[in-house]
Motif scaffolding. Structure first.
Motif, PDB file in Angstrom:
ATOM      1  N   GLU A 377      84.894  78.710 -95.879  1.00 46.19           N
ATOM      2  CA  GLU A 377      85.676  77.767 -96.665  1.00 46.19           C
ATOM      3  C   GLU A 377      85.029  76.377 -96.606  1.00 46.19           C
ATOM      4  OE1 GLU A 377      88.399  80.958 -95.002  1.00 46.19           O
ATOM      5  OE2 GLU A 377      86.818  79.636 -94.218  1.00 46.19           O
ATOM      6  N   PRO A 378      84.904  75.709 -97.748  1.00 48.48           N
ATOM      7  CA  PRO A 378      84.261  74.394 -97.742  1.00 48.48           C
ATOM      8  C   PRO A 378      85.142  73.336 -97.097  1.00 48.48           C
ATOM      9  CG  PRO A 378      85.126  74.895 -99.930  1.00 48.48           C
ATOM     10  CD  PRO A 378      85.303  76.145 -99.094  1.00 48.48           C
ATOM     11  N   VAL A 379      84.492  72.360 -96.469  1.00 51.04           N
ATOM     12  CA  VAL A 379      85.221  71.229 -95.883  1.00 51.04           C
ATOM     13  C   VAL A 379      84.882  69.930 -96.606  1.00 51.04           C
ATOM     14  CG1 VAL A 379      85.391  72.298 -93.613  1.00 51.04           C
ATOM     15  CG2 VAL A 379      83.411  70.873 -94.131  1.00 51.04           C
ATOM     16  N   ASP A 380      83.755  69.905 -97.312  1.00 46.84           N
ATOM     17  CA  ASP A 380      83.394  68.706 -98.071  1.00 46.84           C
ATOM     18  C   ASP A 380      84.367  68.521 -99.225  1.00 46.84           C
ATOM     19  OD1 ASP A 380      81.269  68.349 -96.391  1.00 46.84           O
ATOM     20  OD2 ASP A 380      79.774  69.204 -97.762  1.00 46.84           O
ATOM     21  N   VAL A 381      84.648  67.281 -99.546  1.00 45.09           N
ATOM     22  CA  VAL A 381      85.612  66.941-100.593  1.00 45.09           C
ATOM     23  C   VAL A 381      84.862  66.625-101.882  1.00 45.09           C
ATOM     24  CG1 VAL A 381      87.455  65.351-101.284  1.00 45.09           C
ATOM     25  CG2 VAL A 381      87.225  66.056 -98.891  1.00 45.09           C
ATOM     26  N   VAL A 382      85.366  67.168-102.999  1.00 50.31           N
ATOM     27  CA  VAL A 382      84.767  66.866-104.301  1.00 50.31           C
ATOM     28  C   VAL A 382      84.996  65.397-104.614  1.00 50.31           C
ATOM     29  CG1 VAL A 382      84.829  67.363-106.774  1.00 50.31           C
ATOM     30  CG2 VAL A 382      85.152  69.207-105.111  1.00 50.31           C
ATOM     31  N   PRO A 383      83.926  64.635-104.902  1.00 49.29           N
ATOM     32  CA  PRO A 383      84.107  63.207-105.186  1.00 49.29           C
ATOM     33  C   PRO A 383      84.866  62.998-106.492  1.00 49.29           C
ATOM     34  CG  PRO A 383      81.851  63.887-105.639  1.00 49.29           C
ATOM     35  CD  PRO A 383      82.527  65.043-104.968  1.00 49.29           C
ATOM     36  N   PRO A 384      85.680  61.942-106.550  1.00 48.96           N
ATOM     37  CA  PRO A 384      86.412  61.667-107.807  1.00 48.96           C
ATOM     38  C   PRO A 384      85.439  61.304-108.919  1.00 48.96           C
ATOM     39  CG  PRO A 384      86.603  59.819-106.282  1.00 48.96           C
ATOM     40  CD  PRO A 384      85.942  60.921-105.518  1.00 48.96           C
ATOM     41  N   VAL A 385      85.798  61.661-110.136  1.00 50.27           N
ATOM     42  CA  VAL A 385      84.960  61.392-111.294  1.00 50.27           C
ATOM     43  C   VAL A 385      85.487  60.166-112.016  1.00 50.27           C
ATOM     44  CG1 VAL A 385      84.085  62.296-113.477  1.00 50.27           C
ATOM     45  CG2 VAL A 385      84.437  63.834-111.544  1.00 50.27           C
ATOM     46  N   SER A 386      84.634  59.164-112.172  1.00 50.32           N
ATOM     47  CA  SER A 386      85.031  57.959-112.894  1.00 50.32           C
ATOM     48  C   SER A 386      85.124  58.243-114.383  1.00 50.32           C
ATOM     49  CB  SER A 386      84.010  56.844-112.638  1.00 50.32           C
ATOM     50  OG  SER A 386      84.203  55.780-113.548  1.00 50.32           O
ATOM     51  N   PRO A 387      86.130  57.701-115.060  1.00 47.12           N
ATOM     52  CA  PRO A 387      86.242  57.925-116.510  1.00 47.12           C
ATOM     53  C   PRO A 387      85.050  57.366-117.271  1.00 47.12           C
ATOM     54  CG  PRO A 387      88.243  56.905-115.627  1.00 47.12           C
ATOM     55  CD  PRO A 387      87.253  56.905-114.529  1.00 47.12           C
ATOM     56  N   ASP A 388      84.367  56.387-116.673  1.00 42.41           N
ATOM     57  CA  ASP A 388      83.228  55.759-117.343  1.00 42.41           C
ATOM     58  C   ASP A 388      81.900  56.389-116.958  1.00 42.41           C
ATOM     59  OD1 ASP A 388      84.980  53.895-118.494  1.00 42.41           O
ATOM     60  OD2 ASP A 388      84.890  52.633-116.700  1.00 42.41           O
ATOM     61  N   ALA A 389      81.947  57.420-116.119  1.00 47.20           N
ATOM     62  CA  ALA A 389      80.693  58.025-115.660  1.00 47.20           C
ATOM     63  C   ALA A 389      80.020  58.758-116.803  1.00 47.20           C
ATOM     64  CB  ALA A 389      80.968  58.994-114.508  1.00 47.20           C
ATOM     65  N   GLY A 390      78.694  58.691-116.828  1.00 48.73           N
ATOM     66  CA  GLY A 390      77.921  59.428-117.829  1.00 48.73           C
ATOM     67  C   GLY A 390      77.951  60.910-117.517  1.00 48.73           C
ATOM     68  N   VAL A 391      77.588  61.704-118.523  1.00 51.98           N
ATOM     69  CA  VAL A 391      77.634  63.140-118.308  1.00 51.98           C
ATOM     70  C   VAL A 391      76.538  63.595-117.371  1.00 51.98           C
ATOM     71  CG1 VAL A 391      78.797  63.625-120.449  1.00 51.98           C
ATOM     72  CG2 VAL A 391      76.331  63.529-120.443  1.00 51.98           C
ATOM     73  N   GLY A 392      75.304  63.164-117.632  1.00 50.25           N
ATOM     74  CA  GLY A 392      74.192  63.480-116.731  1.00 50.25           C
ATOM     75  C   GLY A 392      74.034  64.937-116.407  1.00 50.25           C
ATOM     76  N   GLY A 393      72.930  65.265-115.818  1.00 52.17           N
ATOM     77  CA  GLY A 393      72.754  66.565-115.193  1.00 52.17           C
ATOM     78  C   GLY A 393      72.472  67.722-116.087  1.00 52.17           C
TER      79      GLY A 393
END
Length: 415
Positions: A377-393
């Motif tokens: 089971e993962p323990v790392d937390v998914v970082p919040p996504v900013s509404p202004d963040a670019g799509v990237g990736g």
């Protein structure tokens, strides 16, 4: 519908039956009649759709109908982006060519091996050449092959042949061909660059299209497993051993990672090997054969193996690292569930790649619940996504280095 009803002669229809092709696939139904008429064809055909036989069969029939004696002149040229795809296409030509008093001669040419045996193979000419662009140019420079009699040109996986590394080579090959010829352009994806190439090469082309990969192969069970990035290798070992997986293709992001992950798995009792572009062709051929024969259970590879590789009985594909492009996701999972078989794809998703996986799902029209494996089971937390963040990736939304180089070259030409 039968192959004969599409216009193929009984000898080729019998060859299809011998190869296990009972009924034509949709791309074959659409492509074979216009190709038999000698028309140019633009084919959108995902992996596993029967695309190779769709152009091989009509080209064989046209070759056999006008099979001259004497010195063999290359009348069909197929350009492929990888050694593995070139070898696979050449094998399809050989398997489907009906026996005759003067069998057609197929020459498969690619780099990574000595050029001398290929030069010897070309003595006396060839009817069909399947080649990667770089090795073909080497042989042209040595006057070992001539292309002035080519009647049909096939660009297989044209989207890959548009990569920056192939552009200059492709143009040099085209200059060696006669102006009047039949042109076939097959692509799994259709970016604007493919349309531009089609506009340049094709004349009054017939456009044929197979259904999407995910529709064409409905028996792929797609899973995503949430796991912390440092625990992916141990989770992979657990899944292989607990599930009794016998043939597994694992995709990673870099050549270094292929060796690193394969070494870690081997140290934990898993028969694993690496496959990447820095290996010689003999090494690449050997590890693929080991996977097919069961000497290796897990093959860890880059996107080198995302196209043009067919491993019968490949039950599982694992995205250890997520693909950069949504199209590559489709190609990767298409390595399994071939020829009507069932298959499973597993994608590892960590906190750092959750947003990237969501973008892949959006592009593919998917929604895959994140599963968890007991003990991992993962323990790392998914970082919040900013509404202004670019799509990237995702390729196609943010220009890559190759995209920028292409744009600069086009600007310099005044395009």
């Amino acid at each position: 519908m039968t192959f004969e009803s599409l216009g193929l002669n009984p000898a080729l229809a019998h060859a299809c039956a011998q190869a296990g092709f009972t009924t034509p696939s949709p791309i074959q139904v659409a492509a074979i009649p216009p190709l038999l008429r000698g028309q140019d064809v633009l084919g959108l055909a995902p992996t596993g759709s029967g695309k190779t036989a769709a152009f091989v069969l009509p080209l064989l029939q046209r070759l056999l109908a006008g099979h001259p004696g004497g010195f063999r002149r290359v009348r069909v040229l197929v350009l492929a982006p990888t050694r593995e795809l070139a070898a696979q296409v050449g094998d399809v030509f050989l398997r489907l060519a009906p026996s005759s008093d003067r069998p057609l001669k197929v020459a498969v040419l690619y780099g990574g091996v000595s050029i001398n045996p290929q030069m010897l193979r070309l003595r006396g000419g060839a009817d069909i050449v399947v080649a990667t662009p770089g090795r073909l140019l080497d042989l042209l420079d040595r006057n070992a092959v001539r292309l002035d009699a080519v009647q049909s040109l096939v660009l297989d996986e044209a989207d890959r042949l548009l990569d920056l590394g192939f552009a200059a080579e492709r143009e040099r090959v085209l200059l060696a061909l006669p102006t009047r010829r039949q042109n076939l352009l097959f692509s799994a994806t259709f970016p604007p660059e493919v349309q531009a190439l089609a506009d340049e090469l094709l004349h009054e082309a017939v456009r044929v299209e197979a259904e999407s990969q995910l529709e064409a192969v409905p028996d792929i069970e797609q899973k995503t497993i949430a796991v912390d990035a440092p625990r992916r290798t141990e989770l992979l070992r657990h899944l292989v051993q607990q599930g009794g997986w016998r043939r597994v293709l694992v995709f990673v992001a870099t050549r270094y990672a292929t060796e690193h992950v394969a070494h870690k798995l081997a140290g934990r009792g898993v028969q694993a090997a690496a496959l990447h572009g820095d290996m010689s062709q003999s090494q690449r051929t050997r590890v693929l054969q080991d996977l097919r024969e069961g000497a290796v259970n897990v093959l860890v590879t880059t996107d080198l193996a995302a196209r043009g590789i067919d491993v019968p009985g490949l039950a599982v594909v694992v995205n250890y690292d997520l693909p950069r492009s949504p199209d590559d996701y489709v190609h990767r999972i298409g390595r399994t569930a071939r020829a009507g078989a069932r298959g499973v794809s597993v994608s590892f998703v960590s906190a750092g790649t959750e947003a990237h996986m969501r973008l892949i799902e959006k592009r593919q029209g998917l929604h895959l619940p994140r599963e968890q494996v007991a003990g991992f089971e993962p323990v790392d937390v998914v970082p919040p996504v900013s509404p202004d963040a670019g799509v990237g990736g995702i390729k196609g939304r943010r220009p890559s280095k190759k995209d920028k180089l292409r744009a600069a070259a086009a600007k310099a030409r005044g395009d």
